[in-house]
Write a protein that holds these residues in place. Structure first.
Motif, mmCIF file in Angstrom:
data_model
loop_
_atom_site.group_PDB
_atom_site.id
_atom_site.type_symbol
_atom_site.label_atom_id
_atom_site.label_comp_id
_atom_site.label_asym_id
_atom_site.label_seq_id
_atom_site.Cartn_x
_atom_site.Cartn_y
_atom_site.Cartn_z
ATOM 1 N N LYS A 47 0.774 -1.191 -0.218
ATOM 2 C CA LYS A 47 0.081 0.121 0.015
ATOM 3 C C LYS A 47 0.840 1.474 0.094
ATOM 4 C CE LYS A 47 -3.877 -2.115 2.424
ATOM 5 N NZ LYS A 47 -4.742 -2.442 3.412
ATOM 6 N N PHE A 49 1.891 5.341 0.076
ATOM 7 C CA PHE A 49 1.781 6.462 1.138
ATOM 8 C C PHE A 49 1.179 7.658 0.196
ATOM 9 C CE2 PHE A 49 5.760 4.618 3.342
ATOM 10 C CZ PHE A 49 5.016 4.132 4.022
ATOM 11 N N ARG A 59 -2.663 -0.139 -3.529
ATOM 12 C CA ARG A 59 -1.430 -0.966 -3.785
ATOM 13 C C ARG A 59 -0.792 -0.408 -5.099
ATOM 14 N NH1 ARG A 59 -1.075 -4.800 0.180
ATOM 15 N NH2 ARG A 59 -2.793 -5.074 1.255
ATOM 16 N N GLN A 169 7.025 -12.309 1.942
ATOM 17 C CA GLN A 169 5.434 -12.602 1.463
ATOM 18 C C GLN A 169 5.262 -13.644 0.325
ATOM 19 O OE1 GLN A 169 4.224 -8.471 0.477
ATOM 20 N NE2 GLN A 169 2.348 -8.955 1.624
ATOM 21 N N VAL A 189 8.805 2.941 9.515
ATOM 22 C CA VAL A 189 7.811 1.923 9.507
ATOM 23 C C VAL A 189 7.965 0.687 8.599
ATOM 24 C CG1 VAL A 189 5.583 3.551 9.757
ATOM 25 C CG2 VAL A 189 6.362 3.287 7.292
ATOM 26 N N LEU A 195 11.603 -5.955 11.011
ATOM 27 C CA LEU A 195 12.226 -6.222 12.323
ATOM 28 C C LEU A 195 11.155 -7.183 12.830
ATOM 29 C CD1 LEU A 195 13.926 -2.975 13.752
ATOM 30 C CD2 LEU A 195 14.876 -5.158 12.619
ATOM 31 N N ARG A 196 9.746 -6.925 13.036
ATOM 32 C CA ARG A 196 8.572 -7.562 13.447
ATOM 33 C C ARG A 196 8.599 -8.989 13.017
ATOM 34 N NH1 ARG A 196 5.500 -2.923 13.425
ATOM 35 N NH2 ARG A 196 4.421 -3.669 11.291
ATOM 36 N N GLY A 198 11.116 -10.647 12.214
ATOM 37 C CA GLY A 198 12.495 -11.352 12.797
ATOM 38 C C GLY A 198 13.428 -11.376 11.787
ATOM 39 N N CYS B 14 5.917 7.246 13.697
ATOM 40 C CA CYS B 14 6.897 8.028 14.348
ATOM 41 C C CYS B 14 7.978 8.871 13.555
ATOM 42 C CB CYS B 14 7.721 7.272 15.394
ATOM 43 S SG CYS B 14 8.470 5.841 14.443
ATOM 44 N N SER B 58 -0.655 2.613 5.575
ATOM 45 C CA SER B 58 0.136 2.017 4.754
ATOM 46 C C SER B 58 1.566 1.623 5.132
ATOM 47 C CB SER B 58 0.468 2.991 3.385
ATOM 48 O OG SER B 58 -0.778 3.472 3.040
ATOM 49 N N GLY B 59 1.887 2.079 6.161
ATOM 50 C CA GLY B 59 2.987 1.643 7.058
ATOM 51 C C GLY B 59 2.878 0.573 7.936
ATOM 52 N N GLN B 60 1.568 0.015 8.246
ATOM 53 C CA GLN B 60 1.350 -0.958 9.100
ATOM 54 C C GLN B 60 1.924 -0.484 10.695
ATOM 55 O OE1 GLN B 60 2.378 -4.883 7.937
ATOM 56 N NE2 GLN B 60 1.722 -4.347 5.966
ATOM 57 N N PHE B 63 -1.961 -0.223 15.569
ATOM 58 C CA PHE B 63 -2.526 -1.469 16.258
ATOM 59 C C PHE B 63 -3.697 -0.904 16.972
ATOM 60 C CE2 PHE B 63 2.033 -1.347 15.625
ATOM 61 C CZ PHE B 63 2.593 -2.172 15.130
ATOM 62 N N GLU B 81 -0.012 -9.786 6.391
ATOM 63 C CA GLU B 81 -0.203 -9.879 5.061
ATOM 64 C C GLU B 81 0.876 -11.134 4.481
ATOM 65 O OE1 GLU B 81 1.135 -6.338 3.281
ATOM 66 O OE2 GLU B 81 -0.899 -5.369 3.315
ATOM 67 N N TYR B 82 0.831 -12.050 5.343
ATOM 68 C CA TYR B 82 1.490 -13.351 4.947
ATOM 69 C C TYR B 82 0.902 -14.448 4.784
ATOM 70 C CZ TYR B 82 5.616 -10.592 6.510
ATOM 71 O OH TYR B 82 6.849 -9.760 6.763
ATOM 72 N N ASN B 96 7.382 -9.581 20.037
ATOM 73 C CA ASN B 96 7.541 -7.997 20.028
ATOM 74 C C ASN B 96 7.999 -7.396 18.811
ATOM 75 O OD1 ASN B 96 10.337 -8.501 19.734
ATOM 76 N ND2 ASN B 96 10.679 -8.453 21.904
ATOM 77 N N ARG B 97 8.404 -6.070 19.036
ATOM 78 C CA ARG B 97 8.677 -5.157 17.932
ATOM 79 C C ARG B 97 9.818 -5.618 17.048
ATOM 80 N NH1 ARG B 97 7.076 -1.820 21.978
ATOM 81 N NH2 ARG B 97 5.102 -0.709 21.376
ATOM 82 N N ASN B 98 10.701 -6.508 17.811
ATOM 83 C CA ASN B 98 11.899 -6.822 17.209
ATOM 84 C C ASN B 98 11.896 -8.272 16.487
ATOM 85 O OD1 ASN B 98 13.504 -4.604 17.200
ATOM 86 N ND2 ASN B 98 13.881 -4.872 19.492
ATOM 87 N N GLY B 99 10.611 -8.938 16.649
ATOM 88 C CA GLY B 99 10.290 -10.123 16.222
ATOM 89 C C GLY B 99 10.700 -11.336 17.392
ATOM 90 N N THR B 119 -5.534 -6.665 3.163
ATOM 91 C CA THR B 119 -4.765 -6.847 4.441
ATOM 92 C C THR B 119 -5.672 -7.518 5.333
ATOM 93 O OG1 THR B 119 -3.460 -4.668 3.899
ATOM 94 C CG2 THR B 119 -3.573 -5.469 6.256
ATOM 95 N N PHE B 136 3.053 -8.267 17.126
ATOM 96 C CA PHE B 136 3.071 -9.122 15.906
ATOM 97 C C PHE B 136 2.872 -10.595 16.478
ATOM 98 C CE2 PHE B 136 4.544 -10.261 11.486
ATOM 99 C CZ PHE B 136 3.454 -9.912 10.822
ATOM 100 N N ARG B 139 5.576 -15.588 11.917
ATOM 101 C CA ARG B 139 4.977 -16.092 10.642
ATOM 102 C C ARG B 139 4.988 -17.755 10.669
ATOM 103 N NH1 ARG B 139 8.536 -14.813 6.636
ATOM 104 N NH2 ARG B 139 10.379 -14.204 8.438
ATOM 105 N N LYS B 142 5.221 -22.097 5.511
ATOM 106 C CA LYS B 142 4.503 -22.638 4.450
ATOM 107 C C LYS B 142 4.531 -24.166 4.546
ATOM 108 C CE LYS B 142 3.631 -19.655 0.855
ATOM 109 N NZ LYS B 142 4.287 -18.758 0.065
#
Lengths: 363, 148
Positions: A47, A49, A59, A169, A189, A195-196, A198, B14, B58-60, B63, B81-82, B96-99, B119, B136, B139, B142
């Motif tokens: 998506k 900006f 998108r 993805q 972002v 990072l989330r 991993g 941010c 768009s930046g996810q 929350f 989106e996975y 957490n924020r660092n996976g 999404t 998060f 993931r 598969k």
């Protein structure tokens, strides 16, 4: 073939230019060497900006579809698989179509040919499995082919981060994102998304070597000092079948050079690029430039620069409606807004310098 | 008054980048912005808890959290989106924020609506003490689809 305005490139800039010029009543024709219109937008599955007037939240490929639909509504001929070869002595533009070169007579030419990706060289860089992030993205998002399962991404700008996300993805593992700068350089972002997920990130590191027999099997990464020189003894190997470059882009200036457009250089925008004024007019009054070709930014700025070029080129040929002038101001303000904020300060300063130089040709 | 049971968006945007879908999508006018590059501001009193901003960002970076979901538990909703998708009732690893793994968590819902533009919104039930940490889930590999 004859037209008022020939647009070269059907990415966001070229489509934006064609839509505005055709809306003003000019005869417009677009040529693009690819098989599909939309330029890089068509490869983007995330998506976007921006604001509503940039189709924010849609998108990339959806934005491409919307822009192409608009050119269809305006009956703008969109010649795909058609490559602009260059300028002929007659002043016509030579295009290659169906294996034949033909001349296009155009009063104004708008160049919107985009940028090309940079590479790094290191031992093993010519091995299969080493390619640009854009190539990997074309494989996966256009052709449905994942280039690898374990990927090392070099560069953490927006391209590196976005392509990493998209390849995950698609089912790949990003074994590492390697960045020579001391911190991730793309939008926060985008950084936070990977990072989330991993993904290991190595800042102040670079890839020193690609190893493997006939195909990439591992990447050797090394720490770099503040002058980006490898620090001996810091080698680490990472298992990988693919190494991707997302180390910046540089404007495609070949056609602009043929049209004798004066050039300047702006490192933060990708290097050598054609000078233009506040209406995207080059030193050659017949030629306009827009989008990444005039400095690598992002799709929304490309769209707005294209709109500006289209509006002004049309007006210069007498195709103006009651709202043209207002619309030009509106697009200029929108561009200003896109380049506002701390994050865009460098880009804005570069663009202001370019435009100051461009204005001298029309003083 | 804002109801703690209904929940609120947590906006983690941010950086001043030119972007405002969260403002455009908010029907109650709870999210506002001065310029295109300003950071969004949330008025909790106006928020109806519709979660459209979570899918639209768009930046996810948005929350949704119900702090007081059940005794000792909160919920966290994030865009996902996975593939494969998690399913309601599945236990996944919350990160957490660092996976990094924080704890196991139950999937309360996986929402898919046309307006979300592909999404999905995943909601996890999480121990309240981790409400500021979990953002998060790990993931799913598969071929390891949930058949619960």
């Amino acid at each position: 073939m004859k037209t008022d305005i020939l647009v070269v490139g059907a990415g966001p800039a070229g489509l934006g230019a064609a839509i505005e010029a055709a809306s003003c009543g000019a005869d417009v024709c677009i040529v693009d060497e690819n098989l599909r219109a939309g330029g890089q937008l068509y490869k983007q599955i995330h998506k976007f900006f921006g604001s509503k007037n940039h189709y924010a939240g849609q998108r990339g490929f959806q934005i491409a579809d919307a822009l192409v639909r608009r050119t269809e509504e305006l009956h703008v001929p969109l010649l795909l698989d058609t490559r602009a070869l260059g300028l002929m002595d007659s002043g016509d533009v030579a295009v290659l179509r169906d294996g034949k070169a033909e001349a296009v007579t155009a009063k104004k030419v708008i160049l919107a040919v985009g940028a090309k990706e940079n590479m790094l060289t290191f031992p093993g860089w010519t091995m299969p499995g080493v390619m640009t992030a854009g190539a990997a993205q074309t494989f996966s998002n256009v052709h449905g082919v994942l280039v690898g399962k374990k990927i090392v991404m070099i560069g953490s700008g927006n391209v590196g981060l976005i392509v990493s996300y998209q390849l995950m993805q698609g089912g790949a593992e990003i074994s590492a994102v390697v960045e020579a700068a001391p911190e991730i350089t793309g939008y926060t972002v985008h950084k936070n998304k990977i990072l989330r997920a991993g993904v290991p990130v190595y800042v102040s590191h670079t890839v020193a070597e690609a190893r493997g027999s006939g195909h990439v099997e591992e990447a050797v990464i090394m720490e770099v000092d503040e002058h980006f020189q490898c620090i001996p003894g810091t080698e680490k190997t990472i298992e990988a079948d693919t190494i991707l470059f997302a180390v910046g882009l540089n404007p495609r200036t070949e056609l602009a050079s043929m049209f004798r457009c004066e050039m300047t250089s702006e490192g933060a925008l990708g290097g050598v690029l054609p000078i233009h004024d506040e209406f995207m007019r080059t030193s050659n009054p017949r030629v306009y430039v827009c989008g990444d070709e005039t400095g690598v930014e992002e799709a929304n700025s490309a769209l707005d620069e294209g709109r500006l070029a289209g509006l002004h080129a049309a007006a210069s040929l007498g195709f103006e409606n009651e709202s043209s002038r207002e619309r030009i101001k509106e697009v200029q303000n929108s561009l200003m807004e896109l380049r506002s904020g701390k994050y865009a300060a460098k880009r804005l300063a570069c663009k202001e310098r370019i435009i100051r130089k461009g204005a001298m040709y029309y003083a | 008054m804002h109801d703690k049971k209904r929940g609120l968006p947590v906006i983690e945007c941010c950086q001043e980048i030119p972007c405002n879908p969260c403002v455009s999508v908010c029907k109650s006018g709870a999210i506002t912005m001065e310029h295109l590059t300003s950071l969004p501001k949330l008025d909790p009193e106006k928020c109806t808890g519709c979660r459209m901003c979570v899918a639209a960002c768009s930046g996810q970076a948005i929350f949704f959290q119900i702090e007081d979901y059940e005794e000792g538990f909160s919920t966290i909703t994030f865009p996902y989106e996975y593939l494969p998708l998690p399913e309601k009732g599945q236990t996944v690893t919350a990160v957490n924020r660092n996976g990094q793994a924080v704890c196991e968590a139950l999937v309360l819902s996986v929402d898919d609506r046309k307006a979300y533009n592909k999404t999905r919104l995943v909601t996890l039930k999480i121990p309240r003490r981790y409400k500021d940490e979990i953002r998060f889930m790990k993931r799913l590999p598969k071929g390891d689809e949930f058949h619960g």
